[in-house]
Design an enzyme around this catalytic site. Structure first.
Site, PDB file in Angstrom:
ATOM      1  N   HIS A   1      -7.210  -6.016  -0.863  1.00 11.63           N
ATOM      2  CA  HIS A   1      -6.491  -5.751  -0.490  1.00 11.63           C
ATOM      3  C   HIS A   1      -4.924  -6.576   0.657  1.00 11.63           C
ATOM      4  O   HIS A   1      -4.177  -6.055   0.283  1.00 11.63           O
ATOM      5  CB  HIS A   1      -6.165  -4.315  -0.021  1.00 11.63           C
ATOM      6  CG  HIS A   1      -5.860  -3.432   0.095  1.00 11.63           C
ATOM      7  ND1 HIS A   1      -4.872  -2.863  -1.175  1.00 11.63           N
ATOM      8  CD2 HIS A   1      -4.927  -2.321   0.706  1.00 11.63           C
ATOM      9  CE1 HIS A   1      -4.211  -1.884  -0.228  1.00 11.63           C
ATOM     10  NE2 HIS A   1      -4.313  -1.407   0.336  1.00 11.63           N
TER      11      HIS A   1
ATOM     12  N   ASP B   1       0.968  -0.933   0.288  1.00 10.76           N
ATOM     13  CA  ASP B   1       0.174  -0.245   0.235  1.00 10.76           C
ATOM     14  C   ASP B   1       1.361   1.385   0.522  1.00 10.76           C
ATOM     15  O   ASP B   1       2.235   1.999  -0.886  1.00 10.76           O
ATOM     16  CB  ASP B   1      -0.917   0.591   1.155  1.00 10.76           C
ATOM     17  CG  ASP B   1      -1.457   1.131   0.866  1.00 10.76           C
ATOM     18  OD1 ASP B   1      -3.218   0.855   0.475  1.00 10.76           O
ATOM     19  OD2 ASP B   1      -1.609   1.817   2.090  1.00 10.76           O
TER      20      ASP B   1
ATOM     21  N   TYR C   1     -12.597   9.653  -1.719  1.00  4.06           N
ATOM     22  CA  TYR C   1     -11.656   9.585  -0.110  1.00  4.06           C
ATOM     23  C   TYR C   1     -10.463   9.987  -0.190  1.00  4.06           C
ATOM     24  O   TYR C   1     -10.075  11.019   0.614  1.00  4.06           O
ATOM     25  CB  TYR C   1     -11.550   8.263   0.292  1.00  4.06           C
ATOM     26  CG  TYR C   1     -10.101   7.559  -0.562  1.00  4.06           C
ATOM     27  CD1 TYR C   1      -9.534   7.335   0.403  1.00  4.06           C
ATOM     28  CD2 TYR C   1     -10.726   6.892  -1.092  1.00  4.06           C
ATOM     29  CE1 TYR C   1      -8.597   6.640  -0.002  1.00  4.06           C
ATOM     30  CE2 TYR C   1      -9.290   6.356  -2.070  1.00  4.06           C
ATOM     31  CZ  TYR C   1      -8.555   5.947  -1.573  1.00  4.06           C
ATOM     32  OH  TYR C   1      -7.215   4.734  -1.968  1.00  4.06           O
TER      33      TYR C   1
ATOM     34  N   TYR D   1      -1.420  11.128   2.455  1.00  2.50           N
ATOM     35  CA  TYR D   1      -2.463  11.874   1.609  1.00  2.50           C
ATOM     36  C   TYR D   1      -2.506  13.471   1.052  1.00  2.50           C
ATOM     37  O   TYR D   1      -2.807  13.466  -0.635  1.00  2.50           O
ATOM     38  CB  TYR D   1      -3.779  10.959   1.846  1.00  2.50           C
ATOM     39  CG  TYR D   1      -4.332   9.889   1.251  1.00  2.50           C
ATOM     40  CD1 TYR D   1      -4.289   8.984   0.425  1.00  2.50           C
ATOM     41  CD2 TYR D   1      -3.802   9.045   2.667  1.00  2.50           C
ATOM     42  CE1 TYR D   1      -5.118   7.923   0.516  1.00  2.50           C
ATOM     43  CE2 TYR D   1      -4.063   7.987   2.736  1.00  2.50           C
ATOM     44  CZ  TYR D   1      -4.445   6.871   1.924  1.00  2.50           C
ATOM     45  OH  TYR D   1      -4.933   5.578   1.874  1.00  2.50           O
TER      46      TYR D   1
END
Length: 350
Positions: A328, A136, A185, A263
């Protein structure tokens, strides 16, 4: 603990937290040693299992993603240390028992890669390289580490997130907004909310894990994928109550602010990495992804991975493995298979 709200998912909880690594012992894993190391100006919590047996230890450094902690690698650490590896997994900056700088701009690729370079020097010595495993966001950071400091990495097993070559003509966040809308998101994460919110209850942490593992990341009017009806039950098969309690204990203290700050630096990363435009990865790599992973099913990804682009940019790509029926969190969903892949690949370089 306040209830978790669908209208305000994952957002900021800012509080003081202790770096006392003894608080992590509730993990219940035998043989795990916890320490706090000073690296790149922060205190980093590191979990380690020494190798069993004698001889010179080969270090595997595990880099977690969102919303994970060092703990996500518990299965790999236990199994691979028994095979003679020294396994090390930090909490990245902003996570768990590692310091969480207050400034958003202190969570760029350059900051986090700097942490890892200092960590490698601390655990392996200045001239030594390590084996690297990422997942990730950890995979994104691993790509950057291999691009900037390839001499620090013997070989890389990266999972879920393929290399995303920098496009000098396409700024990431405007592109996300154009394709998916403001309710995507990643776009929501850009909003710097002033209201402090504690997100640490079991439902909240579990819901974040569900989102990553199969819930749609898009608002209903823009959904590309439907939420699997068995998403919750599938997650519970690999996330035990003890596991959930561990994650809750950490996010109750620190919340998701540090994690979300990764992010919030997406466009800043794009700006800072301009010199890397067109750069290739020159480290031996095995890439593993689940066929049910939303990252694998995103537009254009399969074409890039299987159409020659990935091999062009990752020049020493040894193999791409697509696991059927896996989502995931593949290293937790199917740890025995992942452990075998890691071990068999790294054995080529010993």
């Amino acid at each position: 603990i306040p209830s978790f709200s669908r209208e305000t998912p994952y957002y900021d909880h800012i509080s003081s937290t202790s770096n006392d690594s003894t608080t992590v012992n509730m993990s219940g894993l035998d043989g795990v040693e916890h320490k706090t190391l000073k690296v790149n100006g922060i205190n980093m919590h590191v979990a380690e299992i020494p190798a069993s047996g004698s001889g010179r230890d080969q270090i595997i450094l595990f880099i977690h993603g969102f919303p994970e902690l060092w703990y996500t690698w518990r299965h790999q650490m236990t199994a691979l240390s028994s095979l003679g590896y020294r396994t090390i997994a930090p909490d990245l900056r902003g996570y768990g028992d590692t310091d969480a700088p207050e400034k958003v701009e202190e969570y760029t690729y350059l900051n986090v890669v700097g942490d890892l370079v200092a960590l490698i020097d601390a655990v392996a010595g200045g001239d030594e390289a390590v084996f690297l495993v990422g997942h990730d966001w950890g995979a994104l950071i691993a790509w950057q580490l291999c691009m900037y400091r390839p001499e620090k990495v013997k070989a890389l097993v990266n999972m879920s997130v393929a290399l995303s070559p920098r496009n000098q003509d396409r700024v990431p966040m405007p592109t996300f907004r154009r394709l998916f809308g403001d309710d995507y998101y990643i776009c929501r994460f850009q909003r710097n909310r002033s209201r402090v919110q504690r997100v640490g209850n079991r439902e909240g942490v579990e819901r974040v894990l569900h989102v990553q593992n199969g819930w749609p990341a898009l608002p209903p009017q823009r959904q590309t994928f439907k939420r699997p009806e068995n998403a919750a039950s599938a997650t519970k098969q690999w996330l035990t109550q003890e596991d959930l309690e561990y994650y809750v204990s950490k996010y109750e203290k620190k919340g998701f602010t540090g994690a979300i700050n990764y992010y919030r630096n997406i466009d800043r990363n794009w700006e800072l990495t301009a010199p890397s435009t067109g750069a290739k990865i020159g480290v031996p790599v095995k890439f593993i992804v689940g066929d049910q992973d939303l990252t694998y099913n995103s537009p254009g990804i399969k074409e890039y991975i299987h159409g020659g682009g990935f091999k062009r940019d990752v020049q020493l790509l040894d193999e791409t493995v697509v696991l059927n029926g896996v989502g995931h969190f593949l290293h937790e969903e199917n740890p025995d298979v992942i452990n075998q892949h890691i071990h068999s690949f790294f054995q080529k370089f010993i």
